[in-house]
Design a protein around this motif. Structure first.
Motif, mmCIF file in Angstrom:
data_model
loop_
_atom_site.group_PDB
_atom_site.id
_atom_site.type_symbol
_atom_site.label_atom_id
_atom_site.label_comp_id
_atom_site.label_asym_id
_atom_site.label_seq_id
_atom_site.Cartn_x
_atom_site.Cartn_y
_atom_site.Cartn_z
ATOM 1 N N HIS A 187 49.738 37.092 38.929
ATOM 2 C CA HIS A 187 49.214 38.439 38.662
ATOM 3 C C HIS A 187 49.029 39.276 39.917
ATOM 4 N N ARG A 190 50.343 42.992 40.334
ATOM 5 C CA ARG A 190 49.650 44.107 39.682
ATOM 6 C C ARG A 190 48.232 44.302 40.208
ATOM 7 N N ARG A 191 47.780 43.372 41.069
ATOM 8 C CA ARG A 191 46.418 43.463 41.597
ATOM 9 C C ARG A 191 46.484 43.288 43.114
ATOM 10 N N THR A 194 44.246 40.968 45.403
ATOM 11 C CA THR A 194 44.184 39.519 45.186
ATOM 12 C C THR A 194 44.193 38.742 46.490
#
Length: 214
Positions: A187, A190-191, A194
């Motif tokens: 993920h 999209r982040r 992180t």
């Protein structure tokens, strides 16, 4: 008339979906297994870190008894033994009479007495038997619930079964952390925060250890 065929999905998509399902499954299973343990060890981590500020008032229980004649004969003599258990009948009588847990415990046999050290989570204890008279002295010290939980955190005097639980719990935490790391990787696109957060989680304790622990 030529017909254009629709593009086929990349071969990586089914593989990605498979691994995502596996990671999610193992992540939630391991989180369920270690949830209560994590709460316990996190709470006792705080209490251990502030052990000096958390005062405990120990309670001491003293009990005495005298072995029946038939049992007294089983412990009589002047032979010296190292780490030898009590006879089963004597241990059962003590457990029932004094509410002890000496069955299977090793004791030190001297010419005059038998001494058993009885440490336990959150407390301590000892028991002695005068071999000539059969007189028994038993002392139990309890230091409260916080000391009990702290000793469970450390596995102190908690026995082999609790040690096995800690091993299984630690394994579940490893699975939880590793699957979480791979899910972060999936993920991360999209982040954007992180990897900076993961890096901070690694760098911060390392810096604290380097700068403030000597």
């Amino acid at each position: 008339m030529a017909h254009s065929s629709s593009p086929q999905p990349p071969t990586t998509l089914p593989r990605r979906a498979f691994w995502m399902r596996q990671l999610y499954q193992w992540h939630w299973i391991s989180s369920a297994l270690c949830l209560v343990g994590l709460l316990l060890f996190a709470l006792t981590g705080i209490t251990l870190n502030h052990a000096r500020q958390i005062e405990a008032t120990p309670t001491v229980v003293d009990r005495t008894a005298t072995l029946p004649i038939a049992l007294r004969a089983m412990v009589a003599g002047e032979d010296v033994r190292k780490a030898a258990p009590l006879p089963d009948a004597v241990a059962r009588w003590l457990d029932e009479t004094l509410a002890t847990r000496v069955a299977g415990r090793a004791g030190e046999w001297s010419a005059d007495e038998i001494y058993l050290s009885l440490p336990r989570p959150g407390g301590d204890g000892w028991l002695s038997i005068e071999r000539a008279t059969g007189e028994v002295q038993y002392e139990l010290t309890r230091r409260g619930a916080v000391a009990y939980l702290n000793d469970l955190h450390k596995g102190r005097n908690a026995g082999p079964v609790w040690g096995w639980f800690i091993d299984v719990f630690a394994l579940a935490c490893l699975v939880f952390s590793i699957t979480g790391l791979f899910l972060l990787k999936f993920h991360a696109a999209r982040r954007t925060s992180t990897w900076p957060l993961v890096t901070a989680g690694l760098v911060l304790p390392a810096l604290l250890a380097l700068l403030f622990i000597h």
